[in-house]
Design a protein around this motif. Structure first.
Motif, PDB file in Angstrom:
ATOM      1  N   VAL A  15       0.843  -1.052   0.088  1.00 37.73           N
ATOM      2  CA  VAL A  15       0.085   0.105   0.070  1.00 37.73           C
ATOM      3  C   VAL A  15       0.876   1.217  -0.015  1.00 37.73           C
ATOM      4  CG1 VAL A  15      -1.755   1.428   1.353  1.00 37.73           C
ATOM      5  CG2 VAL A  15      -1.903  -1.283   1.134  1.00 37.73           C
ATOM      6  N   ALA A  62      -2.640  -3.932  -0.740  1.00 41.29           N
ATOM      7  CA  ALA A  62      -3.676  -3.256  -1.703  1.00 41.29           C
ATOM      8  C   ALA A  62      -3.800  -4.357  -2.696  1.00 41.29           C
ATOM      9  CB  ALA A  62      -3.004  -2.297  -2.449  1.00 41.29           C
ATOM     10  N   TRP A  83      -8.241  -4.331   0.296  1.00 45.98           N
ATOM     11  CA  TRP A  83      -7.007  -4.744   0.649  1.00 45.98           C
ATOM     12  C   TRP A  83      -7.165  -5.916   1.485  1.00 45.98           C
ATOM     13  CZ3 TRP A  83      -7.432  -5.149   5.815  1.00 45.98           C
ATOM     14  CH2 TRP A  83      -8.358  -4.423   6.499  1.00 45.98           C
TER      15      TRP A  83
END
Length: 187
Positions: A15, A62, A83
């Motif tokens: 992420v 993610a 996610w």
């Protein structure tokens, strides 16, 4: 982009700060957040300093669609879906499985696919001894994903939460799978 894991339809990657708009949208969908905060809206700054900050830590990735069909609801392949997490809970090898996907990805098997891949990686490569997951008792969709992944209901429990959420009077549930159970299920 640092890729952690690929499945037939998903890429799980680190992420980044560039994911802020997607996380803001996800955390402001009342149906996505129904069992987490009752669907109340959160500000961009709350997401930046809270959700996104946590998601940028170890154990969170993610999820993007990688198949030729692209993300649900249209768009090009590589579309952001949400996610996943496999968050260490203790030093003894217990990890907590988590996922949050945009509504357009629901009912398409992405939560199960990503969760199974993380469970497999956790037991095969990351030294996990036990995978747990929790949700509200009334969250039937999430409970189905846990069951499809081989986790079994361990307990129902009640905690004090700052905000009452519809269905919270029925408590929360914990599901779990040990490495031994996982190995036995593979034979």
């Amino acid at each position: 982009m640092s890729v952690f894991l690929r499945t037939s339809r998903l890429v799980l990657r680190t992420v980044t700060e560039d994911d802020l708009d997607e996380v803001v949208a996800l955390d402001n969908d009342p149906l996505v957040m129904r069992y987490l905060n009752g669907g109340r809206p959160v500000s961009r700054e709350e997401v930046r300093s809270g959700s996104l900050r946590r998601l940028r830590g170890p154990g969170f990735w993610a999820a993007e669609a990688s198949g030729p069909e692209g993300p649900p609801g249209g768009g090009s392949p590589g579309g952001w879906l949400g996610w996943f997490s496999l968050d260490p809970l203790d030093g003894a090898g217990t990890v907590e499985l988590g996922y949050r996907l945009r509504r357009s990805a629901w009912g398409r098997g992405y939560a199960t696919e990503g969760s199974l891949a993380l469970i497999d990686k956790g037991f095969r490569e990351l030294g996990a001894r036990r995978v747990t997951a929790t949700t509200m008792t009334v969250n039937a969709g999430s409970r189905r994903v846990m069951e499809k992944c081989g986790l079994r209901h361990v307990r129902t429990f009640f905690e004090e939460w700052p905000d009452v959420i519809e269905g919270s009077e029925q408590g929360d549930v914990e599901y779990a799978l040990t490495r031994e159970e996982w190995l036995a299920g593979r034979g």
